[in-house]
Each structure stands twice: as C-alpha cells, then as structure tokens.
Design a protein around this motif. Structure first.
Motif, short mmCIF file in Angstrom:
data_model
loop_
_atom_site.label_atom_id
_atom_site.label_comp_id
_atom_site.label_asym_id
_atom_site.label_seq_id
_atom_site.Cartn_x
_atom_site.Cartn_y
_atom_site.Cartn_z
N LEU A 136 0.69 -1.17 -0.17
CA LEU A 136 0.48 -0.08 0.11
C LEU A 136 0.86 0.87 -0.29
CD1 LEU A 136 -3.11 -1.24 2.38
CD2 LEU A 136 -3.10 -1.00 -0.19
N ARG B 284 -1.35 4.57 -1.02
CA ARG B 284 -2.05 4.29 -0.04
C ARG B 284 -1.75 4.61 1.15
NH1 ARG B 284 -3.96 5.98 -4.34
NH2 ARG B 284 -5.42 5.02 -5.18
N GLU C 151 -9.40 -3.95 6.87
CA GLU C 151 -9.27 -2.94 6.00
C GLU C 151 -8.14 -2.85 4.94
OE1 GLU C 151 -8.61 -0.62 9.69
OE2 GLU C 151 -10.33 -0.79 11.03
N LEU C 152 -7.19 -3.40 5.50
CA LEU C 152 -5.65 -3.41 4.58
C LEU C 152 -6.09 -4.39 3.17
CD1 LEU C 152 -3.16 -3.90 6.64
CD2 LEU C 152 -3.68 -1.74 6.17
N ARG D 88 -8.32 -2.09 0.91
CA ARG D 88 -8.07 -1.06 0.40
C ARG D 88 -7.14 -0.83 -0.88
NH1 ARG D 88 -5.08 1.86 5.18
NH2 ARG D 88 -7.25 2.01 5.61
N GLU E 282 -9.68 -1.76 -3.67
CA GLU E 282 -10.33 -0.95 -3.85
C GLU E 282 -8.87 0.13 -5.35
OE1 GLU E 282 -12.25 3.60 -2.48
OE2 GLU E 282 -11.63 2.44 -1.49
N THR E 283 -7.65 0.37 -4.88
CA THR E 283 -6.73 0.97 -5.38
C THR E 283 -6.30 -0.14 -6.76
OG1 THR E 283 -5.82 1.06 -3.66
CG2 THR E 283 -5.00 1.43 -5.89
#
Length: 796
Positions: free
Chosen positions: A192, A197, A205-206, A209, A212-213
């Motif tokens: 990330l 990010r 959560e990671l 994320r 989504e990226t």
C-alpha cells in the motif's frame, strides 16, 4: 512452545485438555459440527425453494435423476455439488448462457448484475441486457448460480462447484481479495505504501484498501505505462490477455541487493521490473514452481477501459427452404419401413447364428462386415440396429456370442408401428452415435460421445421450422454449435490467448457428431429431404409417434409372389409368420420397399433339416403364395428331398471300452444309466451321448469303477478339485423415492419413463433427510462418472 502445541500437557492446568489427543478430538468435533451446520443450512435453503422451483430444477436437470431419482434433499444436495453432474449440466447450455456464466465466474466475489452487464458490454435496458437477464434466469433455475445457503434472490454468484470447474474464466487468475487475504499484515503495508495509499489499519481494512486501489483501472494503467519501460508494459499487457507467461527468470537471473553494484536499486523498474511489479501486487508468485500470475483486477485493467467479454446472444443466421409435406411423409415412411426390416434382419441373423464376440466384448469389424452383407445393410446401419437392439434388451451376449433375448419373440408379434415407435424412443436415449465411426468395431460399453444432447438439439432446431429444411448443412452445424458449444469440447475458447488449434479440433469433432446424428435420423425416418418428418415432429414435441405412422406401417403382408426364377417377393412389410417361413427356406437378397428372397439347394436343405418333409414344405409355400408354387421351385424341393437323409449319423460325446464283454453288456442294460445314451458299436466298445465327466460320475454313482485313458491308452490321473465358498452379496440396492407411487423399471421394461418432476418434488419435500446408505451419507451421487478425463481437462 505454547502449552497447546507441546507434546506434554499438564492435567492440572486450568482450561487446557489433558492430552494432545483430546485437543485434536475437540478440534475435529468442532469442524464436524461446522460441516453438519452447513449441511443443515443448505438443506433448509433447498426446502425453502418450494414445490414449483424444485420441480423446475428436476425438470431442467435430468442428470440429477440418473441412474435413479434421489430419495431425499440430502442426496439431491450431494448431486448438485458433484463435479461430474455439474459438468453434464454445463454441456447442455447454449453459448450466450455459458458466456454469462464465465463472466460471473470471472467476477467471483463481486458478481452482480451491474458488474456483469458492464463486462459484457450490455447497456441497461438494451436487448443485450435482456439476453443477459434471460441467461441469468436459466442459470438460477438450474441451480448453477446462487448457492443453497439462503442468499438473496438477486445473488448471481456462481455455485462453488461451478467456480471450481472454471478456475481461469476469461483467462483471469485469482482475484486480489483472495490473494491478499493469504498475506500477513506485514506484507500488505509496504504494498500500500508503494501504491501511495495509507498503511495504517487492521488486516481487513488493508485488504479492502488494496482491492479498491487495484480495481481502479485508470490508476493501474497509468502506473504501468508511466513507470515502466515500454517493452515491459507491453509484456504485462500480453500477460493480461493470456498471450504470454512470466516467471522469476523471465528477465534473466534474479538480482538481489548488492549483486549489481550500488546503481542497482531494489525498486528500479528498468533494472528489476519483475521485483517492481511484484512489490506493487501487479504480479504474484504461483503456489507451485517459479511461475508468476497476474491478479484478475490487474489483468482487466490492463486489457483497456473499453474491453468487454465476448457475448453472442443471437444464433448464427441460417436460411431455410420449404419442403412438400407429401414428399417428406412418403420418404420418411419408406425409411421407417426399411429401418424396421433392417432391425428384424439383424436379429434374425443373430438368431440363426450368434454373432461372434471379441474377447474384450463387442463385435469386431470383420463380423460387422459379414453381418452387413447378410442383411443387405451398410456397416453403419448394422451398428445402429445392434445399438438399438441392445438398448431395447432384444440382444445380449451369450456363451456362443451375441444372440436375441427371449423378448425378441414378443417383439416380432408386436405391430410394426409399435416396433418403430420403440426404436425412435430408444434412439433418443442412446448415449452413443453408432454412425460416428461406421466402420469401427461395435462396443456396447462405449458411452462417451454425448450424442443424446446432440439429438435433442437437432430435434429442437428442426422442430422450430416445421416443413422446412436448412439451406446449408454447414450453417446448420454452426447454429447447433451455438446451441451446444461444450458438446464435444472441454473448455471455452475465446480471444484471450486460447489455443486456436484446440478450438479448431473441437469444432471438427462437433461437426462430425452432428453429421452422424443427421445420418441416423435420415435412415430411421426421423427426417426426410433434410426436413423433420411427422414421426420426427412427434418425437421432438413428446407426441405419439405410433399414431403418426400406424395408418401406413400397421398393414403387413401375409403372402408373397413366388417366381419361376426361384425368388419370392413381398411388397411391403411381411408379417412374422411369413418372414419366418421364407427366412427358413430361402435367403434374403434385398430390403427396401420390397423384400426379396432366393431359394437354392442349400436353403431348401436347411428347411428339410428343420424337420419339414417335401410335401410339408410345399404345402407351407402354397398357403403363403399368390398364384401357387411355380414348377421350377417344386422340382428343386423334390430333388433336394430325394437325397436328403441318405446318410445318417448321431453325435458321440465319449466312448467306453473294456475287454470284459459281459461288463459292457451289464452297463448298457443298467436302467440307472439310460440318461447317458450308451449304445454298443463293437463287442468291446460302447459310445455315449453325454460328455465324459458326466458319464464317469454316473458310472461311479452306480457302483462301477471306470478310469480315463489318454490317446496312447495310458491311465489319466484324476485331479482333486479345490472348492471355494462364495462371498456374501454386498451389492447396493437403491429403493424408490417415497411418495412417488412408482417402482423402478424391471430389466427389459422399455416402457418405463422418467419420474414425474412434480411428484418427485413433493416426495423430496416431505421425505426425511436421513441418508439411505454410504453413498448418500457422504453427499455424493450414485451417478457413474464416465467423463473423468474430460472433467480434469475442463478444470485446466
């Protein structure tokens, strides 16, 4: 080492098991309870479907009913989860439905209607979107999407077994969420950070994320094209489309810190592009070997913003040509009459002379050609008759070879229309296409070419255009390939790097199978002039085949025209008595709209050998002849009868000799030995009609003491037999589903049809879910897996 994982546990420690075995037992019990709870949940979900949806499932998934209908929802659940049963369902899907299913498999956890429409290039409200919705409803009705755990009705996720069978849909590997969930938190934070990010947060959560990226296609494309050399960006694009593969050594030996001097930075895409891509989760190692794979979201992003999966909602165009109804009907009736005669001819030949069987089973090519010559059929037509006869339990393997069963006697007495209707019903149920390899040996155990689905597709397409024939057979083959793309192939071929050679081979196999089915249909009278006949229409719509042909095939001939050239001609279908008499006294020469027999000295001798005298045979022929028996035939019969029986003989199975003539006289006169058929042929020799083992056993039981001798007169020592006890019967005997009021058909009962889906659905909803046997308890199916090799190749 933790106390829970050590090999010694202290019984005094509070909250800890006394032994490691107890710890494992608790864990196993927990897993078993979880599985049982999952099974109960799925069974409740199946029960919640209700009668209508369950009956529709059973109606549209006939493979769920083979070889016996399920007796509980538990067994039905096992069949729904079985790969071989699911593969059979996939083979009956048309091209657009399979394309939609492939897209849903590619979307995996984020499968939804909006995502599927976008990937298929279908605008909401368009005709393509309606086609997608129809495909989704078909998949849902057949239990191929949406699991059985009580999910929402709008769920379009593929069933787990479907996802397992399609590991690389659209050429896409595993999704980011699944791959990231396998990484520890310490490995996700640097990824990330390199992607720009935030790195803070817990693992869920990671993962979210990162997902989504990498689902941001514009971001991924900008990252690759702006940060890497053009040749490496092009290589990643080829990997995304499945046109290339990468491993850790694709760009030379791996470079580690310090191996190329201080200029070789660890995060330099120009010197270490693979490490750069792996550090950003654009490439991930495969579980096996040194290969690298690209996550599905990254591959979709690199394929471009406008890329969509292939979708063909409409079948290929096919022109149709009208046919005259009377010409189609006449041609079909002529073919039907020839087919019935051919069937009877094959069985009659096998009745007179059992067909020689191969050691491994079946009939070889030499015997098949001999049968074709004797019946006046082609080898392909003879194989069709053999397959139909075996399926109808009219032909089976006996000790001398393949011969008719006792059911053949009743078969010949049935009306011609009934026999023809039974042949057509049996043809639709055949699992093989005998005409596919017309010159190859016939093996009744071969069950691999899936011609049943091909016949259903042919009947369905031709049935949609009554009174018309396809203008081009190749165009018909292309449309049937649209209807059944997985009929002969084991994978979907698209434009994402699939092997073009394999796709061409699959297409050729598909065409060969369709042509074989069309050939059989024309010979059986299902089609005529390439159009569906009235009998074929009744077969396609579930109508009464017998009623469509009874007025034309029901009339049979009871007389024949005997000619001076020693031939007998029957115009039409001969009845059983007429055919039996002529087959006994003459040889058939032709079968079409008329059947022709020819008399010869050998055929007349055959009738006399059967016990008929000359006057008796002439009386039989006079009763069946139109216009009497011609003089040449009468002279032939009397000439053969004049020398018939001039020499006589009798079969001898063994002999008995002794120098004691009084002993032989006593043995021949012994009333207890009359069954041996002993008769004296010399003062010191006796012959018998029973084999030597039976004879010596009877003589010893009567108090005599004979011994066996060899060719030189020496005594043969007796062999003491060793006996073995038979094992218990451990066969599996399934029972009929409760509440169906239907027992399973007995062997040879060809009229028993499939169970009624509505009645079976009621029975399943009211039946207990307790397993009925070992196979049912494990949640598997009784279905015999015949496509094991295809199953594994499909999974690849």
């Amino acid at each position: 080492m933790s106390p829970r994982t050590s090999t010694t546990c202290h019984s005094g420690a509070p909250g800890l098991p006394a032994t490691l075995e107890a710890c494992w037992a608790r864990r196993a019990s927990s897993h078993r309870c979880a599985r049982q709870n999952a099974v109960v949940t799925e069974l409740d979900a199946l029960r919640s479907w209700g009668h209508d949806r369950l009956a529709q499932l059973l109606r549209e998934r006939p493979e769920l009913l083979e070889p016996r209908p399920p007796i509980s929802l538990r067994e039905l659940r096992g069949r729904l989860r079985h790969p071989a049963v699911t593969l059979a369902a996939l083979r009956r899907l048309d091209l657009p439905t399979l394309q939609v299913l492939q897209v849903l498999c590619a979307l995996r956890g984020r499968a939804g209607r909006a995502e599927a429409l976008a990937l298929l290039g279908a605008e909401p409200g368009s005709d393509r979107a309606e086609a997608v919705d129809r495909a989704v409803e078909t998949l849902r009705a057949r239990g191929l999407i949406g699991d059985t755990s009580g999910t929402a009705s709008m769920d379009v996720r593929p069933a787990p077994v479907v996802a397992d069978l399609w590991p690389l849909p659209l050429g896409l590997a595993t999704d980011v969420e699944t791959l990231a969930a396998q990484r520890p938190v310490e490995a996700l934070r640097p990824v990330l950070g390199l992607l720009g990010r935030p790195e803070a947060g817990r693992k869920p959560e990671l993962v979210a994320r990162l997902v989504e990226t990498l689902r941001d296609g514009a971001f991924v494309r900008r990252l690759v094209h702006d940060s890497t050399p053009p040749e490496f960006a092009d290589r990643l694009t080829d990997v995304a489309f499945g046109r290339a593969a990468l491993d850790r050594y694709s760009y030379g030996a791996p470079t580690w810190h310090g191996t190329r001097g201080p200029a070789a930075r660890a995060d330099d895409p120009r010197q270490r592009p693979l490490d750069w891509a792996m550090a950003r989760f654009l490439l991930v190692p495969r579980p096996e070997g040194y290969g690298l794979m690209m996550p599905a979201e990254v591959a979709l992003a690199l394929r471009g913003e406008g890329w969509t999966a292939a979708f063909s909602p409409d079948p290929p165009p096919l022109a149709w040509t009208p046919r005259r109804a009377d010409s189609v009907a006449d041609g079909a009736l002529a073919a039907a009459s020839c087919a019935v005669r051919g069937m009877d001819a094959v069985l009659s030949v096998a009745s007179r002379r059992p067909l020689t069987a191969l050691k491994a089973g079946g009939i070889g090519t030499r015997e098949l050609r001999r049968l074709a010559v004797e019946t006046g059929l082609t080898t392909g037509e003879a194989k069709v008759c053999l397959e139909l006869a075996h399926h109808l339990h009219l032909l089976d393997l006996d000790e001398p070879g393949y011969a008719p069963t006792p059911a053949f006697d009743g078969w010949r007495r049935r009306p011609v229309a009934d026999r023809y209707a039974a042949m057509l019903r049996s043809w639709t149920e055949l699992a093989v296409s005998p005409a596919l390899a017309a010159d190859a040996a016939w093996d009744p155990r071969a069950r691999v070419n899936r011609s049943r689905a091909a016949r259903q597709a042919v009947l369905a397409v031709l049935g949609d255009h009554p009174g018309q024939a396809p203008a081009s057979v190749p165009d018909l083959e292309e449309q049937l390939r649209w209807h059944l793309p997985l009929l002969t192939s084991t994978t979907m071929h698209s434009d994402t790097g699939d092997d073009a050679g394999a796709a061409a081979e699959d297409a050729e196999q598909h065409r060969r199978l369709i042509r074989a089915v069309l050939t059989e249909a024309a010979w059986l009278g299902v089609t005529a002039a390439d159009a569906l006949s009235p009998a074929g229409t009744a077969l396609a719509t579930g109508g009464d085949v017998r009623a469509t042909v009874s007025d034309h095939l029901a009339a049979v001939r009871t007389s024949a025209r005997l000619q001076a050239d020693l031939t007998a001609t029957v115009l039409g279908e001969p009845d059983a008595e007429l055919a039996t008499t002529l087959d006994l006294a003459a040889d058939r020469e032709g079968r079409s709209t008329a059947s022709v027999w020819r008399f010869s000295p050998a055929t007349v001798r055959r009738a006399l050998d059967a016990g008929h005298g000359a006057d008796d045979l002439l009386a039989l022929l006079t009763n069946l002849a139109d216009g009497g028996v011609p003089q040449p035939l009468e002279y032939l019969i009397r000439d053969v009868a004049r020398t018939h029986g001039a020499a006589r003989g009798r079969a001898v199975a063994c002999y008995l000799r002794s120098d004691d003539e009084a002993l032989l006289s006593e043995i021949v006169a012994d009333r207890r030995l009359r069954a041996l058929g002993l008769r004296r042929i010399a003062p010191t020799a006796v012959v018998g009609s029973r084999p030597w083992p039976n004879t010596v056993e009877a003589l010893r039981a009567a108090g005599y003491a004979p011994v066996e001798e060899d060719a030189d007169g020496g005594t043969v020592a007796a062999v003491v037999p060793e006996h073995r006890a038979l094992g218990p019967d451990d066969g599996f005997h399934p029972v009929a589903p409760p509440g169906t009021d239907r027992g399973f058909a007995a062997d040879g009962d060809t009229d028993a049809g499939p169970p009624d889906p509505d009645a079976l659905a009621d029975a399943l909803l009211t039946a207990e879910n307790t397993p009925g046997g070992m196979l049912l308890d494990t949640g598997t199916t009784i279905l015999e897996i015949r496509d094991r090799a295809d199953l594994f190749s499909f999974a690849r």
